[in-house]
Design an enzyme around this catalytic site. Structure first.
Site, PDB file in Angstrom:
ATOM      1  N   LEU A 161      -8.692   9.334   9.476  1.00 12.22           N
ATOM      2  CA  LEU A 161      -8.892   7.843   9.786  1.00 12.22           C
ATOM      3  C   LEU A 161      -7.687   7.089   9.522  1.00 12.22           C
ATOM      4  CD1 LEU A 161     -12.404   6.731   8.845  1.00 12.22           C
ATOM      5  CD2 LEU A 161     -11.482   7.064  11.062  1.00 12.22           C
TER       6      LEU A 161
ATOM      7  N   GLU B  26       0.864  -1.230   0.038  1.00 13.79           N
ATOM      8  CA  GLU B  26      -0.026  -0.047   0.138  1.00 13.79           C
ATOM      9  C   GLU B  26       0.951   1.228  -0.062  1.00 13.79           C
ATOM     10  OE1 GLU B  26      -2.869   0.443   3.217  1.00 13.79           O
ATOM     11  OE2 GLU B  26      -4.108   1.820   2.211  1.00 13.79           O
TER      12      GLU B  26
ATOM     13  N   ASP C 264     -16.693  -1.384   8.592  1.00  9.78           N
ATOM     14  CA  ASP C 264     -16.692  -1.288  10.013  1.00  9.78           C
ATOM     15  C   ASP C 264     -17.791  -0.509  10.500  1.00  9.78           C
ATOM     16  OD1 ASP C 264     -15.542   1.041   9.099  1.00  9.78           O
ATOM     17  OD2 ASP C 264     -14.041   0.765  10.456  1.00  9.78           O
ATOM     18  N   GLY C 265     -18.727   0.351   9.552  1.00  5.56           N
ATOM     19  CA  GLY C 265     -19.595   1.103  10.163  1.00  5.56           C
ATOM     20  C   GLY C 265     -19.206   2.666  10.362  1.00  5.56           C
TER      21      GLY C 265
ATOM     22  N   ARG D 227     -21.559  14.878 -11.771  1.00  2.00           N
ATOM     23  CA  ARG D 227     -20.959  15.505 -13.169  1.00  2.00           C
ATOM     24  C   ARG D 227     -19.802  15.237 -13.363  1.00  2.00           C
ATOM     25  NH1 ARG D 227     -25.308  19.227 -13.134  1.00  2.00           N
ATOM     26  NH2 ARG D 227     -24.689  20.380 -11.386  1.00  2.00           N
TER      27      ARG D 227
ATOM     28  N   ASP E  17      -8.361  -3.684   6.665  1.00  3.17           N
ATOM     29  CA  ASP E  17      -7.236  -2.494   7.041  1.00  3.17           C
ATOM     30  C   ASP E  17      -6.953  -2.443   8.336  1.00  3.17           C
ATOM     31  OD1 ASP E  17      -5.801  -0.549   6.267  1.00  3.17           O
ATOM     32  OD2 ASP E  17      -7.217   1.143   5.560  1.00  3.17           O
TER      33      ASP E  17
END
Ligand SMILES: [Zn+2]
Length: 389
Positions: free
Chosen positions: A316, A139, A258-259, A237, A284
């Protein structure tokens, strides 16, 4: 000598088998059939698991750590401890995942991950159920400055085949997945070269517009990383990268269900768009997973964990999600059946990663790695290599 497992129901996961018999020999599934169909094999030990559901072990293609272990800092010999933790949540295969860090420490982390992958491959019989690292997910470091999330800006690198090759060499060829922002100069060449080497190229951490995202797919990208998070947002758009991810049926894509990272309504929208074949669940997850609230490291990043939310500054920073919870969340957020939710955690990630048939499936010849669930998707037991422990 074989073992015959019986249960109430089994997800292959594309099909359902009622009253299944799973005959395991030498760690692999020898036979799989519905019980009324045939007698139990004569020379096998019967293991009746009861009124439960059997499903392939979960496969997490994006995970940074857990149980206090940070994969950017772990030694190869410590990584099996993470595998044991993951198995308690039904995971039997995973891709240890990097974060953007100084290149020298990334090389060291890749060497440790490669050590763990090679050791797991040769391991005969672990003493406890243990998820196996099957390959590495890079990543970064080829991420967009604008959509970097918590990846430190000083560790982002312009994509070149030379840098990619140094990462590849440090990982001794075990890189199976790479998240890259296709709009940065040099990215398209690296996408083409990585896919030529069999890497699943995943677009993400990206501010790409629609046509750049489409060009990335043309160059070889075939997946998208934590859709919506660290991506140019969808505009009606100027749909941007999300427009391509949601509408191109050649692409698989993943989400963090995970909400916290996505509203349940957006999880539902994603699953409607990608369907039961192309939706993939990831965690993650970071080292704080399975640990109390507090301060943790994610590679070079300091993370605060409070009430299940991981943050670094305003952003996050990964999650403390486990794969079994992600599966249950999908049954609640989108009213998906347990079978379809399981598919997004097993066969779909395996196919996305180019490992279809090797993981995420219960069929003759496949490894006997499976999870024993109750009707709500709670993990009762995890079986690795046919060993019930
Ligand atoms: Zn991540």
């Amino acid at each position: 000598m074989s073992t015959a497992f019986t249960a109430r129901r089994l997800y292959t996961p594309a099909d359902v088998i009622e009253n299944p018999v799973v005959v395991v020999e030498d760690g692999r599934i020898a036979e799989l059939y519905p019980r009324p169909h045939s007698e139990l094999p004569p020379n096998s030990t019967l293991l009746d698991l009861g009124d439960v559901v059997l499903a392939p072990g979960f496969f997490d293609i994006h995970i940074h750590g857990g149980a206090g272990l940070d994969l950017m800092r772990a030694r190869g010999s410590d990584i099996p401890r993470l595998g044991q933790f993951l198995a308690t949540h039904g995971v039997t295969a995973y891709f240890p995942t990097t974060v953007a860090a100084p290149l020298e420490s990334t090389f060291a982390a890749l060497q440790a991950m490669a050590d763990a992958i090679e050791a797991a491959d040769g391991k005969a019989a672990p003493s406890a159920p243990e998820a196996r690292p099957l390959g590495i997910h890079l990543e970064g470091p080829f991420l967009s400055h604008k959509r970097r999330g918590v990846h430190p800006p000083e560790n982002l690198v312009q994509p070149t085949i030379a840098v990619f090759d140094r990462l590849w060499q440090a990982a001794r060829g075990h890189v199976r997945m790479m998240t890259i922002a296709p709009e940065i100069p040099g990215a398209m060449e690296v996408i083409a070269e990585a896919s030529r080497r069999g890497v699943c190229v995943s677009i993400g951490h990206s501010d790409a517009d629609l046509s750049t995202a489409q060009a990335a797919v043309k160059a070889g990208a075939r997946h998208a990383t934590h859709t919506f998070n660290a991506m140019r947002p969808l505009d009606h758009r100027e749909p941007g990268i999300v427009g391509e991810v949601l509408t191109d049926s050649r692409l698989t894509a993943d989400i963090i269900a995970d909400g916290i990272h996505l509203s349940p309504a957006v999880v539902q929208l994603f699953l409607l768009a990608k369907g039961i074949e192309n939706s993939v669940l990831i965690t993650d997850a970071i080292s704080a997973t399975g640990m109390p609230d507090g301060h943790y490291q994610l590679g070079p990043i300091e993370v605060e964990v409070k009430d299940g939310k991981c943050t670094s500054g305003e952003s996050l920073a990964g999650s403390v999600l486990t794969m079994d919870r992600a599966v249950r969340n999908v049954t609640q957020f989108a009213r998906w059946s347990l079978q379809d939710a399981v598919r997004a955690a097993t066969a779909n990630p395996a196919r996305a990663a180019g490992l279809a048939g090797q993981s995420g499936i219960l069929a003759p010849g496949a490894r006997a790695d499976f999870v024993v669930l109750d009707a709500k998707g709670e993990v009762l037991k995890t079986v690795v290599g046919g060993r019930a422990f």
